[in-house]
Design a protein around this motif. Structure first.
Motif, PDB file in Angstrom:
ATOM      1  N   PRO A  99       0.806  -1.226   0.000  1.00 20.33           N
ATOM      2  CA  PRO A  99       0.000   0.000   0.000  1.00 20.33           C
ATOM      3  C   PRO A  99       0.842   1.280   0.000  1.00 20.33           C
ATOM      4  N   GLN A 100       2.109   1.169   0.320  1.00 16.46           N
ATOM      5  CA  GLN A 100       2.928   2.377   0.433  1.00 16.46           C
ATOM      6  C   GLN A 100       3.924   2.535  -0.706  1.00 16.46           C
ATOM      7  N   ARG A 101       4.453   1.445  -1.169  1.00 12.59           N
ATOM      8  CA  ARG A 101       5.543   1.523  -2.148  1.00 12.59           C
ATOM      9  C   ARG A 101       5.168   0.745  -3.397  1.00 12.59           C
ATOM     10  N   PRO A 102       5.843   0.998  -4.501  1.00  7.53           N
ATOM     11  CA  PRO A 102       5.627   0.140  -5.666  1.00  7.53           C
ATOM     12  C   PRO A 102       6.329  -1.203  -5.478  1.00  7.53           C
ATOM     13  N   ARG A 103       5.660  -2.076  -4.753  1.00 11.12           N
ATOM     14  CA  ARG A 103       6.262  -3.368  -4.441  1.00 11.12           C
ATOM     15  C   ARG A 103       5.144  -4.394  -4.517  1.00 11.12           C
ATOM     16  N   LEU A 104       5.399  -5.455  -5.208  1.00  8.97           N
ATOM     17  CA  LEU A 104       4.351  -6.445  -5.449  1.00  8.97           C
ATOM     18  C   LEU A 104       4.720  -7.757  -4.770  1.00  8.97           C
ATOM     19  N   ALA A 105       3.764  -8.279  -4.005  1.00 10.74           N
ATOM     20  CA  ALA A 105       3.964  -9.591  -3.383  1.00 10.74           C
ATOM     21  C   ALA A 105       3.135 -10.612  -4.147  1.00 10.74           C
ATOM     22  N   ILE A 106       3.768 -11.740  -4.443  1.00  5.02           N
ATOM     23  CA  ILE A 106       3.108 -12.762  -5.261  1.00  5.02           C
ATOM     24  C   ILE A 106       3.182 -14.080  -4.518  1.00  5.02           C
ATOM     25  N   CYS A 107       2.113 -14.869  -4.598  1.00  3.08           N
ATOM     26  CA  CYS A 107       2.206 -16.228  -4.073  1.00  3.08           C
ATOM     27  C   CYS A 107       1.662 -17.192  -5.115  1.00  3.08           C
ATOM     28  N   THR A 108       2.211 -18.384  -5.092  1.00  5.86           N
ATOM     29  CA  THR A 108       1.848 -19.355  -6.118  1.00  5.86           C
ATOM     30  C   THR A 108       1.324 -20.647  -5.498  1.00  5.86           C
ATOM     31  N   GLY A 109       1.031 -20.624  -4.229  1.00  7.52           N
ATOM     32  CA  GLY A 109       0.567 -21.853  -3.598  1.00  7.52           C
ATOM     33  C   GLY A 109       1.712 -22.764  -3.188  1.00  7.52           C
ATOM     34  N   GLY A 110       2.928 -22.306  -3.363  1.00  5.02           N
ATOM     35  CA  GLY A 110       4.080 -23.078  -2.901  1.00  5.02           C
ATOM     36  C   GLY A 110       4.555 -22.522  -1.566  1.00  5.02           C
ATOM     37  N   SER A 111       5.733 -22.927  -1.174  1.00  2.00           N
ATOM     38  CA  SER A 111       6.209 -22.507   0.134  1.00  2.00           C
ATOM     39  C   SER A 111       7.078 -21.251   0.033  1.00  2.00           C
ATOM     40  N   LYS A 112       6.880 -20.518  -1.013  1.00  2.00           N
ATOM     41  CA  LYS A 112       7.696 -19.313  -1.174  1.00  2.00           C
ATOM     42  C   LYS A 112       6.806 -18.110  -1.398  1.00  2.00           C
ATOM     43  N   VAL A 113       7.367 -16.988  -1.038  1.00  2.00           N
ATOM     44  CA  VAL A 113       6.685 -15.742  -1.351  1.00  2.00           C
ATOM     45  C   VAL A 113       7.648 -14.943  -2.214  1.00  2.00           C
ATOM     46  N   TYR A 114       7.090 -14.244  -3.174  1.00  2.00           N
ATOM     47  CA  TYR A 114       7.912 -13.527  -4.144  1.00  2.00           C
ATOM     48  C   TYR A 114       7.619 -12.048  -4.047  1.00  2.00           C
ATOM     49  N   LEU A 115       8.667 -11.286  -4.110  1.00  2.00           N
ATOM     50  CA  LEU A 115       8.488  -9.837  -4.031  1.00  2.00           C
ATOM     51  C   LEU A 115       9.152  -9.198  -5.239  1.00  2.00           C
ATOM     52  N   TRP A 116       8.447  -8.291  -5.834  1.00  2.00           N
ATOM     53  CA  TRP A 116       9.025  -7.544  -6.957  1.00  2.00           C
ATOM     54  C   TRP A 116       9.000  -6.067  -6.629  1.00  2.00           C
ATOM     55  N   SER A 117      10.044  -5.366  -6.976  1.00  2.00           N
ATOM     56  CA  SER A 117      10.032  -3.902  -6.952  1.00  2.00           C
ATOM     57  C   SER A 117      10.848  -3.467  -8.168  1.00  2.00           C
ATOM     58  N   PRO A 118      10.770  -2.212  -8.553  1.00  2.00           N
ATOM     59  CA  PRO A 118      11.524  -1.812  -9.751  1.00  2.00           C
ATOM     60  C   PRO A 118      13.010  -2.134  -9.659  1.00  2.00           C
ATOM     61  N   ALA A 119      13.505  -2.308  -8.439  1.00  2.00           N
ATOM     62  CA  ALA A 119      14.926  -2.604  -8.297  1.00  2.00           C
ATOM     63  C   ALA A 119      15.254  -4.050  -8.632  1.00  2.00           C
ATOM     64  N   GLY A 120      14.262  -4.929  -8.545  1.00  2.00           N
ATOM     65  CA  GLY A 120      14.529  -6.330  -8.825  1.00  2.00           C
ATOM     66  C   GLY A 120      13.510  -7.200  -8.130  1.00  2.00           C
ATOM     67  N   CYS A 121      13.766  -8.492  -8.109  1.00  2.00           N
ATOM     68  CA  CYS A 121      12.804  -9.323  -7.411  1.00  2.00           C
ATOM     69  C   CYS A 121      13.501 -10.464  -6.672  1.00  2.00           C
ATOM     70  N   VAL A 122      12.840 -10.922  -5.639  1.00  2.00           N
ATOM     71  CA  VAL A 122      13.416 -11.976  -4.795  1.00  2.00           C
ATOM     72  C   VAL A 122      12.377 -13.054  -4.573  1.00  2.00           C
ATOM     73  N   SER A 123      12.856 -14.241  -4.314  1.00  2.00           N
ATOM     74  CA  SER A 123      11.975 -15.314  -3.895  1.00  2.00           C
ATOM     75  C   SER A 123      12.435 -15.746  -2.503  1.00  2.00           C
ATOM     76  N   VAL A 124      11.494 -15.810  -1.600  1.00  2.06           N
ATOM     77  CA  VAL A 124      11.845 -16.096  -0.210  1.00  2.06           C
ATOM     78  C   VAL A 124      11.144 -17.360   0.229  1.00  2.06           C
ATOM     79  N   GLN A 125      11.902 -18.247   0.799  1.00  5.41           N
ATOM     80  CA  GLN A 125      11.359 -19.492   1.331  1.00  5.41           C
ATOM     81  C   GLN A 125      10.730 -19.188   2.686  1.00  5.41           C
TER      82      GLN A 125
END
Lengths: 618, 464
Positions: free
Chosen positions: B383-409
């Motif tokens: 809600p504050q920054r241009p940052r997107l959280a994605i989930c795919t039903g797996g055990s990871k959460v993914y975050l994207w921002s204009p700087a890049g993206c990460v996958s976190v277990q």
């Protein structure tokens, strides 16, 4: 045929020809060999064995045969064999001479015939070979014709097939189209059917719903209820209002009011945004225009000879813009005329720029083309030749200079050395010296005249300066007078002026003032200047310090400018307009912070005003 | 990035309060309210049956629990734990329940959409609204909470009613030019109402607050139409996702389309960055196998670690062949979301389920494509920054921002399958929901303002 000709042509002497003919005959046609042999054997025989040959003539019938021959020969046009008879009764005698002549002629004839025959035969052969050739040609062409005909037939066939295919495809397309049409119709009908059904179903459903509603709601379902411990207060702290018939209408009206307020706010917000955007776009346009003008005008002035009208427009445009620039307030007007003016001039500039760029492009492409057309090597060669030539010339020139220098030195040396030569020279120079003296005196006189004129001019300039000073003073006093008059006038009018708010640029008054004084510019400076003058007079008026009084401010500005002009002496030497602009700019810059404060807050105004006054008055 | 311990949860019911102080979650028939910072239980409420829906009131004072099976709504107060309220819809049944924006009224939709009952918590008054339409999104409130628009159906025609929320007076009532209205949505500025038709017909209609039609837009005919609609937070753009796999952006001045975003299965433009999730090679694990690690410290077995790789164009994305003869085919733009700062638009094309497309709204072009290993379940913008959280039903959460993206277990003993996620108001934490657990994920901010709370400093685990 060719080789045949080579064989036949060379020999034309009769003997060799005979031989060649025979050989050719033998080669040519074995069928005619026999007759030829007979002929050739007969010719030598006819010379030697005359008696043997003439089988039709015997001892007994000499007379008859002679007469027969005579007859025959005369019929062929030969002279008669008999002697011309002197008398009718005398027996005609055989004329040997005539016989021999005849014989000879016959032989000649024979030979000629033989020759002719030979020619004819060669001709015949030639023609025959020609014929063969032509026949072969004919056959070839026939073949070609045949093949092309076949080809044509093939192509026709293909064409036919393609046409057939095309027709089929057309048919198919038509069918498909029909199909599509049909399907669309079906879809449409299905859709209507579906909609109809849906509507029917929905109606039924609605009926059922209604019924259900009645059943569920009307039997006073005890269960439908809310249990709550205690009612809570409203979030906004207000008490729940009871709705009665009377208040209903007012409620509704209030709601409507609020709704329209919200809508209005939204529209106002959007309008503001659009205005801002517009202003920025205008600024950009203005900038663009300026840049275009500055870019285009120097270029266009050079090629004056061509397209005089366009350059004329550009120049006039420049003038116009100078006028427009002085009135920045114009940009606040969203007036039609200004917009048109701006867009038109921009369009004009753009067109000029475009044509210019196109021209440049053309030139570039031309250069390119030329570069490609001329071969590089040649041009380089030319270049080199040219440079060589030039170098040679330089060399020659240098040599020439050297020789001349040498000559001069020699001359000098000789003059120094030889007195006699100097004497000689002197007598030549005397005349020149006298002429020079005369000229010198003339120049001196001219110089004197010039100096006199200069003195006159300086005196006139001094006088002019004094006059101008006097005039400026007069003007200042006049402006002061006017200012005083105007302030009283505007004091009365200030309430009218108040109506015009931040966008009062379009107000008539502003236009008027702007037009009446095109030189006075910068609304900023104007608004900033206003408090200076009005502070005393309009202090009692609380409202609209910014919008009040344009004229007095003008006068103030002008006054200031005039004062500054008077004070600053070096600027007097400059053209008047430049000096004014300069001072005006100074003024606006200096007053800008004050102007901003003045725009935003009324109380700070007076403060800055007094400040400004202090600065200005001394 | 830190994770809290795992808490129990049922039916994915976990919500932050609107003021960001509390976190409500449901376990069967119990409602648990925790403090967001300490995660300690503040209140525990017990409902009559399994809770199927919860909702915070706008002022974060009340929580509504809907028990659809029983036709019941129970309301709890956070300030007065002993206060309770029970609304019984009786034999009419209940299919939906929600708060009005003032947090003092509850709107219950009865079964078969017979009516909407408006219950007040302040007075005894009850209002009924008849003929609500059963559709995808038939009710919408303006962001300022003044007005409610409701889709209605009567006499086989669609209508929209606009109510004033303060006294539930009908302000406007107008029919819409729709075949079968599918949804309505207010623009964030509350002045324009977008109405779209059923998927059988591509049609978006825009109405002013006072019921005037502003514009109508239709991109094509004879094919499946609109699947999703989203307003940009500035109300400047209306993004319309449709079954043809395109997003069309309408502007707020002329209401005409300004651009069209296609979602091709192959990306050829070299300017577009394609992040491809890749599993790490299991060679590292071999070394570990020799020394069996303590269970707690080891990353859960059976789950692969993954990272993003930048794929070089052209990239072919995995596509799904839709079943043509079934209703609701898996094609078209199913999800659309603008970033809160208006700069980006995230979309998902349902027949390329593994990819999230992020569009640059300033330049109106594709910016980034993320291709996951499994289908994207949901995504949400910070809600504050241009940052997107994605989930795919797996055990990871993914975050994207204009700087890049990460996958976190997500660390956990078992497999924590992230089915859904929701951001905290300030964007510092993220609730990750699985089928029967949830945990909070705390994101490090640049200032380091997030201090690990005491309670989970002992219990919490960190993930490198």
């Amino acid at each position: 045929m060719g080789d045949w000709m080579t064989v036949t042509d060379p020999g034309l002497s009769s003997e060799s020809k005979n031989i060649s003919q025979y050989t050719s005959e033998t080669k040519m046609s074995p069928s005619s060999l026999y007759s030829q042999q007979v002929l050739c054997s007969s010719i030598p025989l006819s010379k030697n064995v005359h008696s043997f040959f003439s089988a039709f003539c015997t001892e007994q019938n000499i007379e008859q045969s002679i007469s027969y021959l005579d007859q025959e020969l005369t019929t062929f046009g030969f002279p008669s064999l008999y002697e011309e008879s002197k008398g009718k009764e005398t027996k005609r005698e055989l004329n040997i001479v005539a016989v021999l002549n005849c014989m000879n002629e016959l032989l000649v004839l024979q030979r000629k015939n033989l020759l002719a025959q030979e020619n004819v035969e060669t001709q015949n052969l030639k023609l025959g070979s020609d014929m063969d050739h032509l026949q072969s040609c004919y056959a070839k062409l026939k073949e070609q014709l045949e093949t092309s005909r076949r080809e044509m037939i093939g192509l026709q066939e293909r064409d036919r097939q393609l046409q057939c295919k095309n027709r089929n495809l057309h048919q198919l397309l038509k069918n498909e189209k029909d199909e599509v049409q049909k399907l669309q119709n079906i879809i449409a009908s299905r859709a209507t059917q579906y909609n109809h059904d849906m509507k029917r179903k929905e109606r039924e459903y609605n009926k059922l719903k209604e019924r259900l509603h009645q059943l569920v709601m009307n039997k006073k379902d005890k269960k439908i209820a809310m249990e709550v411990l205690n009612y809570v207060g409203r979030a906004d702290g207000k008490r729940g209002s009871w709705r009665t018939g009377k208040t209903e209408a007012s409620f509704f009206l209030r709601n409507e009011d609020e709704m329209y307020k919200i809508l209005l706010n939204d529209y106002e917000y959007r309008q503001k945004q659009i205005l801002m955007e517009n202003a920025e776009l205008k600024k950009v346009l203005q900038q663009m225009k300026k840049e275009m003008i500055s870019l285009l005008s120097p270029q266009k002035q050079k090629p004056r000879e061509r397209a005089d009208d366009s350059t004329g427009t550009v120049l006039s445009d420049v003038d116009e813009d100078a006028g427009e620039l002085s009135r920045e307030s114009m940009w606040d007007l969203s007036c039609e005329t200004v917009r048109e003016q701006l867009t038109n001039s921009i369009r004009k500039q753009w067109r000029i720029l475009k044509s210019h760029v196109e021209k440049l492009d053309n030139q570039v492409s031309k250069v390119h083309l030329e570069g490609f057309n001329d071969e590089d090597v040649i041009s380089r060669q030319d270049h080199e030749q040219e440079t060589e030539k030039l170098e040679l010339e330089i060399q020659q020139c240098k040599e020439m200079i050297k020789t001349q220098q040498q000559l001069l030195q020699q001359q000098l040396a000789t003059t120094c050395d030889d007195d006699t030569t100097s004497l000689l020279r002197d007598c030549y120079l005397l005349e020149e010296k006298e002429r020079l003296k005369e000229e010198w005196s003339l120049f001196k006189e001219q110089k004197k005249n010039f100096e006199k004129e200069r003195r006159n001019f300086t005196e006139a300039a001094i006088r002019l300066g004094l006059e101008r000073k006097a005039f400026e003073e007069e003007r200042a006093s006049w402006l002061k007078q006017q200012f005083l008059n105007m302030t009283t006038f505007d004091h009365q009018n200030s309430e009218n002026v108040k109506l015009f708010s931040a966008f009062s640029g379009s107000s008539e008054q502003d236009n008027l003032t702007v037009h009446s004084r095109p030189r006075q510019k910068k609304p900023h400076s104007v608004s900033s200047g206003s408090p200076v003058c009005t502070s005393k007079l309009t202090k009692s008026l609380p409202a609209s310090p910014c919008t009040s009084d344009f004229c007095p401010t003008r006068s103030c500005v002008s006054e200031h400018s005039s004062i500054s002009v008077l004070n600053i002496t070096p600027e007097e030497t400059k053209p008047n307009q430049v000096g004014r602009e300069c001072t005006n700019q100074k003024w606006s810059v200096a007053s800008r912070p004050g102007s901003r404060e003045g725009c935003y807050s009324g109380c700070s105004l007076t403060y800055t005003n007094s400040h400004l006054e202090k600065d200005d008055l001394p | 990035m830190n994770f809290s311990e795992v808490f129990k949860l049922s039916s994915l019911l976990c919500k932050f309060s609107p003021d960001g102080k509390y976190l409500a979650s449901c376990v069967q028939y119990r409602l648990v309210v925790r403090d967001v910072n300490t995660l300690q239980i503040l209140q525990l409420y017990t409902c009559l049956d399994q809770i199927q829906h919860i909702e915070w009131s706008a002022d974060s004072l009340f929580i509504l629990c809907a028990l659809y099976k029983r036709g019941l709504v129970q309301v709890w107060s956070l300030e007065q734990p002993e206060w309770h309220c029970r609304i019984d819809e009786g034999s009419a049944g209940l299919v939906a329940s929600c708060w009005s924006p003032d947090g003092r009224h509850i709107l219950n939709t009865t079964e078969f959409h017979l009516r909407i009952t408006v219950w007040s918590l302040c007075t005894k008054s009850v209002s009924y609204i008849k003929y609500p339409k059963a559709c995808q999104q038939g009710m919408t409130f303006t962001r300022d909470g003044h007005y409610m628009a409701l889709a209605e159906r009567r006499d086989c025609k669609d209508y929209v009613s606009i109510f004033v929320c303060s006294d539930w007076q009908l302000l406007r009532h107008f029919d819409t030019d729709t075949q079968d209205l599918a949804g309505i949505e207010w623009a964030p500025n509350g002045c324009v109402l977008a109405v779209w038709d059923t998927c059988l017909e591509y049609k978006v209609l825009l109405y002013s607050l006072d019921g005037r039609p502003l514009s109508a837009y239709s991109a094509y005919e004879w094919s499946l139409g609109i699947k999703s609609v989203a307003w940009s937070p500035s109300s400047q753009f209306l993004a319309v996702g449709s079954y043809d796999g395109k997003v069309r952006i309408l502007n707020h001045v002329t209401w005409k389309m300004i651009t069209e975003f296609g979602h091709p299965a192959t990306i050829t433009n070299p300017k577009i960055v394609v992040y491809k999730e890749a599993e790490k090679s299991p060679q590292l694990a071999l070394g570990r196998l020799a020394f069996p690690p303590p269970r707690a410290a080891a990353s859960p077995l059976g789950t692969m670690e993954s990272k993003y790789e930048i794929a070089s164009v052209p990239v072919a994305l995995q596509t799904l062949k839709p079943v043509a003869d079934r209703a609701n085919p898996k094609i078209g733009i199913g999800v659309l979301a603008f970033s809160p700062d208006n700069y980006f638009l995230a979309t998902r094309n349902d027949n390329i389920p593994n990819a999230v497309w992020i569009w640059d709204i300033q330049k109106l072009r594709l910016f980034v494509v993320l291709e996951q290993l499994s289908p994207v379940r949901s995504f949400q913008w910070d809600p504050q920054r241009p940052r997107l959280a994605i989930c795919t039903g797996g055990s990871k959460v993914y975050l994207w921002s204009p700087a890049g993206c990460v996958s976190v277990q997500v660390p956990g003993e078992g497999d924590f399958q992230v089915l859904s996620l929701c951001w905290h108001l300030n964007g510092d934490s993220l609730a990750l929901l699985s089928k029967d657990h949830f945990c909070l994920c705390f994101l490090e901010t640049e200032e380091g303002s997030v201090q690990p709370p005491d309670s989970w400093a002992t219990t919490g685990r960190t993930c490198a």
